[in-house]
Design a protein around this motif. Sequence first.
Motif, PDB file in Angstrom:
ATOM      1  N   ILE A   1       0.849  -1.201   0.000  1.00  0.00           N
ATOM      2  CA  ILE A   1       0.000   0.000   0.000  1.00  0.00           C
ATOM      3  C   ILE A   1       0.882   1.247   0.000  1.00  0.00           C
ATOM      4  O   ILE A   1       0.632   2.201  -0.742  1.00  0.00           O
ATOM      5  N   GLY A   2       1.931   1.224   0.801  1.00  0.00           N
ATOM      6  CA  GLY A   2       2.873   2.342   0.820  1.00  0.00           C
ATOM      7  C   GLY A   2       3.559   2.541  -0.519  1.00  0.00           C
ATOM      8  O   GLY A   2       3.773   3.666  -0.962  1.00  0.00           O
ATOM      9  N   ALA A   3       3.887   1.437  -1.179  1.00  0.00           N
ATOM     10  CA  ALA A   3       4.540   1.537  -2.493  1.00  0.00           C
ATOM     11  C   ALA A   3       3.597   2.145  -3.528  1.00  0.00           C
ATOM     12  O   ALA A   3       4.019   2.936  -4.367  1.00  0.00           O
ATOM     13  N   VAL A   4       2.329   1.790  -3.446  1.00  0.00           N
ATOM     14  CA  VAL A   4       1.360   2.350  -4.383  1.00  0.00           C
ATOM     15  C   VAL A   4       1.115   3.829  -4.073  1.00  0.00           C
ATOM     16  O   VAL A   4       0.957   4.647  -4.984  1.00  0.00           O
ATOM     17  N   LEU A   5       1.125   4.174  -2.796  1.00  0.00           N
ATOM     18  CA  LEU A   5       0.898   5.570  -2.419  1.00  0.00           C
ATOM     19  C   LEU A   5       2.034   6.496  -2.837  1.00  0.00           C
ATOM     20  O   LEU A   5       1.873   7.712  -2.838  1.00  0.00           O
ATOM     21  N   ILE A   6       3.176   5.911  -3.191  1.00  0.00           N
ATOM     22  CA  ILE A   6       4.287   6.750  -3.654  1.00  0.00           C
ATOM     23  C   ILE A   6       3.878   7.537  -4.901  1.00  0.00           C
ATOM     24  O   ILE A   6       4.351   8.643  -5.140  1.00  0.00           O
ATOM     25  N   PHE A   7       2.943   6.964  -5.683  1.00  0.00           N
ATOM     26  CA  PHE A   7       2.489   7.674  -6.876  1.00  0.00           C
ATOM     27  C   PHE A   7       1.709   8.936  -6.518  1.00  0.00           C
ATOM     28  O   PHE A   7       1.677   9.884  -7.296  1.00  0.00           O
ATOM     29  N   ALA A   8       1.111   8.958  -5.346  1.00  0.00           N
ATOM     30  CA  ALA A   8       0.400  10.157  -4.913  1.00  0.00           C
ATOM     31  C   ALA A   8       1.366  11.287  -4.581  1.00  0.00           C
ATOM     32  O   ALA A   8       0.988  12.454  -4.588  1.00  0.00           O
ATOM     33  N   ASN A   9       2.600  10.938  -4.296  1.00  0.00           N
ATOM     34  CA  ASN A   9       3.618  11.932  -3.942  1.00  0.00           C
ATOM     35  C   ASN A   9       4.536  12.274  -5.116  1.00  0.00           C
ATOM     36  O   ASN A   9       5.598  12.857  -4.916  1.00  0.00           O
TER      37      ASN A   9
END
Length: 164
Positions: free
Chosen positions: A42-50
């Motif tokens: 989930i954290g790896a996917v959220l990197i795209f939000a940043n």
Amino acid sequence: MSESLNYPQSAAEPGPPAAPARPSTVEGAFWAFIVAPVVGLIGAVLIFANRDAITTTMRDANRQRGGNLTDAQIDQAVNVTMITAVVIAVIIAALYLLFAFKLRAGRNWARIVLTVLTALQLLSVLFGQSTIGGYIAVLAAVVGVVLSFTSPSNAYFAAAKAPR
């Protein structure tokens, strides 16, 4: 003439040994080791939000160093970095899941591998930069390690090793 009938010698003939019952501590460790990589993914996917924040940081760093890179090169570097991070997270998650299922099956080597991975993950969080997701993932993994080394778990792994 008497006929010889083939009756079993006894009702309880020895067969392959039964698998030991899995204690709740091993089941809890298994689920903790499932939570850790899921949170990491989930954290790896959220990197795209940043992505924008990462790009801005890289552009600022580029300017401070003399501005040798173009905006297109910086965008490409951000894309490569983000994709690499996600691929590494997926590989690590897949290995974690494999080892978690082996742990659940009573493989002591998987318990040891998960302990080493958790120690490395803990060191990474303590001495590197981390997110709240990183802290949650390492907490889940530490819980998994603790549960996998309790007395019922130790007995399960010893009993699971005996039939092999």
